[in-house]
Motif scaffolding. Structure first.
Motif, PDB file in Angstrom:
ATOM      1  N   LYS A  86      45.740   0.108  42.786  1.00 13.65           N
ATOM      2  CA  LYS A  86      44.489   0.617  42.290  1.00 13.65           C
ATOM      3  C   LYS A  86      43.404   0.433  43.339  1.00 13.65           C
ATOM      4  O   LYS A  86      42.566   1.313  43.522  1.00 13.65           O
ATOM      5  CB  LYS A  86      44.143  -0.127  41.001  1.00 13.65           C
ATOM      6  N   HIS A  87      43.400  -0.693  43.970  1.00 16.25           N
ATOM      7  CA  HIS A  87      42.402  -0.978  45.001  1.00 16.25           C
ATOM      8  C   HIS A  87      42.600  -0.047  46.213  1.00 16.25           C
ATOM      9  O   HIS A  87      41.623   0.460  46.760  1.00 16.25           O
ATOM     10  CB  HIS A  87      42.518  -2.459  45.404  1.00 16.25           C
ATOM     11  N   GLN A  88      43.834   0.191  46.596  1.00 13.67           N
ATOM     12  CA  GLN A  88      44.102   1.109  47.705  1.00 13.67           C
ATOM     13  C   GLN A  88      43.684   2.518  47.344  1.00 13.67           C
ATOM     14  O   GLN A  88      43.139   3.255  48.170  1.00 13.67           O
ATOM     15  CB  GLN A  88      45.596   1.109  48.046  1.00 13.67           C
ATOM     16  N   ASP A  89      43.958   2.873  46.104  1.00 15.74           N
ATOM     17  CA  ASP A  89      43.555   4.197  45.649  1.00 15.74           C
ATOM     18  C   ASP A  89      42.030   4.319  45.686  1.00 15.74           C
ATOM     19  O   ASP A  89      41.484   5.358  46.063  1.00 15.74           O
ATOM     20  CB  ASP A  89      44.098   4.393  44.228  1.00 15.74           C
ATOM     21  N   MET A 107      40.981   4.587  49.274  1.00 17.27           N
ATOM     22  CA  MET A 107      41.295   5.901  49.812  1.00 17.27           C
ATOM     23  C   MET A 107      40.315   6.949  49.286  1.00 17.27           C
ATOM     24  O   MET A 107      39.857   7.831  50.019  1.00 17.27           O
ATOM     25  CB  MET A 107      42.726   6.283  49.412  1.00 17.27           C
ATOM     26  N   ARG A 108      39.979   6.857  48.020  1.00 15.22           N
ATOM     27  CA  ARG A 108      39.001   7.780  47.467  1.00 15.22           C
ATOM     28  C   ARG A 108      37.642   7.591  48.123  1.00 15.22           C
ATOM     29  O   ARG A 108      36.945   8.563  48.386  1.00 15.22           O
ATOM     30  CB  ARG A 108      38.878   7.558  45.964  1.00 15.22           C
ATOM     31  N   ARG A 109      37.318   6.358  48.332  1.00 12.89           N
ATOM     32  CA  ARG A 109      36.038   6.063  48.979  1.00 12.89           C
ATOM     33  C   ARG A 109      36.014   6.600  50.412  1.00 12.89           C
ATOM     34  O   ARG A 109      35.034   7.193  50.850  1.00 12.89           O
ATOM     35  CB  ARG A 109      35.801   4.564  48.979  1.00 12.89           C
TER      36      ARG A 109
END
Length: 193
Positions: A3-6, A9-11
């Protein structure tokens, strides 16, 4: 962690897209406006320089008009041969040449009119002058003819010293025979007038 990587990545994608939009907006909108304003500043500087030149020219207007008026007056001044007709002008020229030679101490043998001439749209009248006298008298005559107004020009000059008899001792300055073709420009000097 996924979730944090996602989220990261979105950021990153959000920041990257916003950065691309900002760069695109700069290249498509802001940079041309800045370039246009810079060009306008250059044109304005050129216009100021031209205005300065025009003001300098305008400041000289009175001096230029004064010189133009003097040039116009020169065409009607005594610097040119003047008269109502070619015959009258030529008669005056011949009388003037005879007077100059007499005052210089030369003896006039003959004076006659020459055919009028034209050079570069300037019309000239002339006279052929034959005279005798001392070297000083001939020199003074020439100097007076070319040194006063109206402007006169010696086109052809022939000088000849008569032969002295053999064995004769000259007691005075020798006499010279001179022939001159003298021309002067007409006041109304344009061809066809």
């Amino acid at each position: 962690m996924a979730k944090h990587q996602d989220f990261l990545m979105r950021r990153g994608l959000f920041v990257g897209l916003n950065l691309c939009v900002f760069v695109s907006a700069y290249l498509l909108a802001i940079r041309p406006v800045v370039s246009l304003l810079s060009d306008q500043a250059d044109r304005l500087a050129q216009a100021r320089a031209a205005l300065s030149n025009y003001r300098t020219i305008a400041a000289r207007d009175a001096a230029v008009r004064s010189k133009a008026a003097r040039a116009g007056d020169a065409a009607s001044s005594s610097a040119f041969l003047q008269g109502a007709s070619d015959g009258g002008i030529n008669a005056d020229l011949q009388a003037r040449l005879k007077t100059v030679a007499d005052q210089a101490g030369a003896r006039v043998q003959s004076v006659r009119a020459l055919e009028p001439g034209t050079d570069r749209d300037t019309r000239y009248l002339g006279a052929h002058l034959e005279l005798t006298g001392s070297i000083a008298a001939i020199y003074t005559t020439l100097q007076t003819i070319e040194g006063r107004e109206p402007y006169l020009f010696v086109d052809t000059a022939t000088l000849r010293m008569p032969a002295t008899p053999p064995g004769a001792v000259p007691t005075q300055e020798p006499s010279i025979e001179a022939q001159f073709d003298i021309y002067g420009p007409l006041r109304n000097h344009a061809v066809g007038r």
